[in-house]
Motif scaffolding. Sequence first.
Motif, PDB file in Angstrom:
ATOM      1  N   CYS A 305       0.744  -1.002   0.140  1.00 42.79           N
ATOM      2  CA  CYS A 305       0.034  -0.029   0.158  1.00 42.79           C
ATOM      3  C   CYS A 305       1.014   1.372   0.118  1.00 42.79           C
ATOM      4  N   GLY A 306       0.284   2.410  -0.616  1.00 40.82           N
ATOM      5  CA  GLY A 306       1.131   3.508  -0.306  1.00 40.82           C
ATOM      6  C   GLY A 306       2.414   3.519  -1.111  1.00 40.82           C
ATOM      7  N   THR A 307       3.284   4.348  -0.249  1.00 36.31           N
ATOM      8  CA  THR A 307       4.578   4.374  -0.594  1.00 36.31           C
ATOM      9  C   THR A 307       5.386   2.922  -0.923  1.00 36.31           C
ATOM     10  N   SER A 308       4.935   2.042  -0.256  1.00 39.07           N
ATOM     11  CA  SER A 308       5.325   0.721  -0.314  1.00 39.07           C
ATOM     12  C   SER A 308       5.146   0.191  -1.745  1.00 39.07           C
ATOM     13  N   SER A 352       6.380  -3.853   3.294  1.00 43.35           N
ATOM     14  CA  SER A 352       5.856  -2.806   4.173  1.00 43.35           C
ATOM     15  C   SER A 352       6.725  -2.279   5.224  1.00 43.35           C
ATOM     16  N   GLN A 353       6.682  -1.023   5.444  1.00 48.71           N
ATOM     17  CA  GLN A 353       7.832  -0.418   6.276  1.00 48.71           C
ATOM     18  C   GLN A 353       7.405  -1.150   7.598  1.00 48.71           C
ATOM     19  N   SER A 354       5.997  -0.806   8.125  1.00 57.97           N
ATOM     20  CA  SER A 354       5.822  -1.107   9.485  1.00 57.97           C
ATOM     21  C   SER A 354       5.769  -2.597   9.550  1.00 57.97           C
ATOM     22  N   THR A 357       0.680  -3.274   8.101  1.00 61.31           N
ATOM     23  CA  THR A 357      -0.714  -2.700   7.317  1.00 61.31           C
ATOM     24  C   THR A 357      -1.713  -3.902   7.281  1.00 61.31           C
ATOM     25  N   VAL A 403       5.327  10.441   9.420  1.00 59.85           N
ATOM     26  CA  VAL A 403       4.429   9.587   9.052  1.00 59.85           C
ATOM     27  C   VAL A 403       4.602   9.521   7.501  1.00 59.85           C
ATOM     28  N   ALA A 404       5.248  10.553   6.909  1.00 56.92           N
ATOM     29  CA  ALA A 404       5.412  10.306   5.414  1.00 56.92           C
ATOM     30  C   ALA A 404       6.739   9.495   5.379  1.00 56.92           C
ATOM     31  N   SER A 405       6.527   8.498   4.579  1.00 53.37           N
ATOM     32  CA  SER A 405       7.654   7.415   4.483  1.00 53.37           C
ATOM     33  C   SER A 405       8.964   8.077   3.415  1.00 53.37           C
ATOM     34  N   LYS A 490       3.819  12.534  -1.512  1.00 52.33           N
ATOM     35  CA  LYS A 490       4.499  13.066  -0.596  1.00 52.33           C
ATOM     36  C   LYS A 490       4.010  14.617  -0.350  1.00 52.33           C
ATOM     37  N   GLU A 493       0.164  14.410   0.774  1.00 49.13           N
ATOM     38  CA  GLU A 493       0.179  13.950   2.168  1.00 49.13           C
ATOM     39  C   GLU A 493       0.583  14.823   3.368  1.00 49.13           C
TER      40      GLU A 493
HETATM   41  O1  M6R Z   1       3.915   0.403   6.758  1.00 51.14           O
HETATM   42  P1  M6R Z   1       3.643   0.250   5.085  1.00 51.14           P
HETATM   43  O2  M6R Z   1       4.460   0.380   4.427  1.00 51.14           O
HETATM   44  O3  M6R Z   1       2.902  -0.997   4.988  1.00 51.14           O
HETATM   45  O4  M6R Z   1       2.458   1.353   4.876  1.00 51.14           O
HETATM   46  C1  M6R Z   1       2.025   1.508   3.839  1.00 51.14           C
HETATM   47  C2  M6R Z   1       1.361   2.856   3.609  1.00 51.14           C
HETATM   48  O5  M6R Z   1       0.497   3.125   4.602  1.00 51.14           O
HETATM   49  C3  M6R Z   1       2.375   4.127   3.521  1.00 51.14           C
HETATM   50  O6  M6R Z   1       3.549   3.891   2.906  1.00 51.14           O
HETATM   51  C4  M6R Z   1       1.830   5.495   3.629  1.00 51.14           C
HETATM   52  O7  M6R Z   1       1.295   5.508   2.268  1.00 51.14           O
HETATM   53  C5  M6R Z   1       2.704   6.730   4.055  1.00 51.14           C
HETATM   54  N1  M6R Z   1       2.094   7.713   4.672  1.00 51.14           N
HETATM   55  C6  M6R Z   1       3.300   7.225   2.659  1.00 51.14           C
HETATM   56  O8  M6R Z   1       4.193   8.316   3.008  1.00 51.14           O
END
Ligand code: M6R
Length: 613
Positions: A305-308, A352-354, A357, A403-405, A490, A493
Amino acid sequence: MCGIVAYIGGQEAYPIILKGLKRLEYRGYDSAGIALIDETSLNLYKRAGKVSVLEDFVKTCNSRGSIGIGHTRWATHGEPNDVNAHPHFSGDQKMAIIHNGIIENYDTIKEELLSRGHTFHSDTDTEVLIHLIEDIQKSEKVDLVEAVRIALNSVHGAYAIVVISKDNPNRLIAARKSSPLVVGIGKDEFFLASDATPIVEYTKEVVYLDDEEIAIVERGEDLKIIDISKKEITPYVQELELHLEALEKGGYEHFMLKEIHEQPRSIYDCFRGRLNASEGMVNLGGITDYETKMKNANRIIMVACGTSWHACLVGEYLFEDLARIPVEVEYASEFRYRNPIINEGDIVIAISQSGETADTLAALELAKKKGATILGICNVVGSSISRITDAGSYTHAGPEIGVASTKAFTAQVTVLTLMALRIAKRKGTLPESKYRSLLNELESIPEKVKKVLDQNEKIQFISEVYKDAENALYLGRGITFPVALEGALKLKEISYIHAEGYPAAEMKHGPIALIDENMPVFVIATKGTSYEKVVSNIQEVKARKGKIIAIVTEGDTQVKEMADHFIEIPDTNENLVPLLATIPLQLLSYHVAVMRGCNVDQPRNLAKSVTVE
Ligand code: M6R
């Protein structure tokens, strides 16, 4: 989303919980609350708004006690006000609960409890859960652990909870399913939290709870874990690798700025020990056992999702170009509801960063059920995705708190590059000279990122020019198309400017209608296969009086002459351009957001890990 933290031990609980909540605020900042037991009273304080609002409020209250729970909320059920803030009391106000997740069948349970005389004060699913626990405890005459266990057997959805009861001020009960929960084990004290950041300065010994496990932490006792079918589980104690400095701003005004500037280091950390250009070596230990499967895969599906998800799009170019394996990139949220066709031999990679998700986790579970091999690329060690996957690679970017990746994205792209190169080498799809030159180039990326960061002042100046724009377009082609998407995400958001990313050539199929003298168009016009085509696209924008801000390769002359503003990045292999071209766009969004007075690290309506659908 939501952050939970709890403490029991010999110290005052409030300062520990408050600090923990500040660390977890990235998970949600709609409201915050705390419950503490001081001798015989259970004191509960909560306020809409950030943790600092709660802190101001509690200054005039009794915040004593060596056992307590705290919560920072990202609203799902019920608006973000004082009443809906956590913790929630049971009906008799003897117990309180904090919860991260969603109880999907709360409506049915609530109706049943209403018919049994319960009264609710909030609109939340969480209040229903604590009433259910209370109801079971009283009607079935069982102790609290058993009541929690029975209640959890009848709820659907996701939860990480901690329950405190003034009838037993020496014990906390916690449980998790699909929302993370870590137990920190100190000397005669325990910490519970959504992640290890509130724990790390007190102890390095942690236990990550698994789904449907209940932890009972009691003064003077060892940690006890059972699952929801009552089976005893032996706790698996792990050593934290996290360092406290990584959680602090280190002199930067915002975490986002710090994390942008950390990229030379985070990219290096990502390939350290995995890449040795002089020996022609790439090795990702985590996936060694799956390399043959990857090499023989009919296709790879990447979900995120998102940046990932943008990193996946870069991965698609890399795997197809270098390893000649077809790749499909899917939004995890769409994939999981589409009855996707997954064949034996397919490999699904989640990024996924976290690692928490919800949509990405669910997509992986679905793929696993359908027989795919599932791999993960995560930043957070011990996260849910890293634990359910068959294998995977960590990005080692260090904690990302803004919050912004930012640094997570470049680290994900680095891991994907290493993976694609490793598989290409195994498959023999890449001439040795190209393979070697890519390895050399990758090793030089951290130094080149530093050069991009050196242009901060110029980027700040350009940001000033465009800070009042209402819209912006971002264009890229080939492997820089995902960079355009990432640049647009970026900007929107953190500065709330409407921005769209497009493949440059698609512009003439619609978006070109938007171009006038007020439209800034950010174009990634670096040297490479599509350069001439992008030059034509720039001319099309100029002909309609659009403003061009171009990212160009050092030494470029043609685009520089056409652009209103340009930012140079060092020359590199086309496949590695995203690692450099993303950085000026991150800085630009950052400066614009600061100039517009936005909360850069905690933009409105967002949370760092999206643990709800
Ligand atoms: O933790 P994740 O990489 O799974 O999160 C995915 C997105 O929620 C995350 O990249 C989101 O889009 C960020 N706010 C982008 O900067």
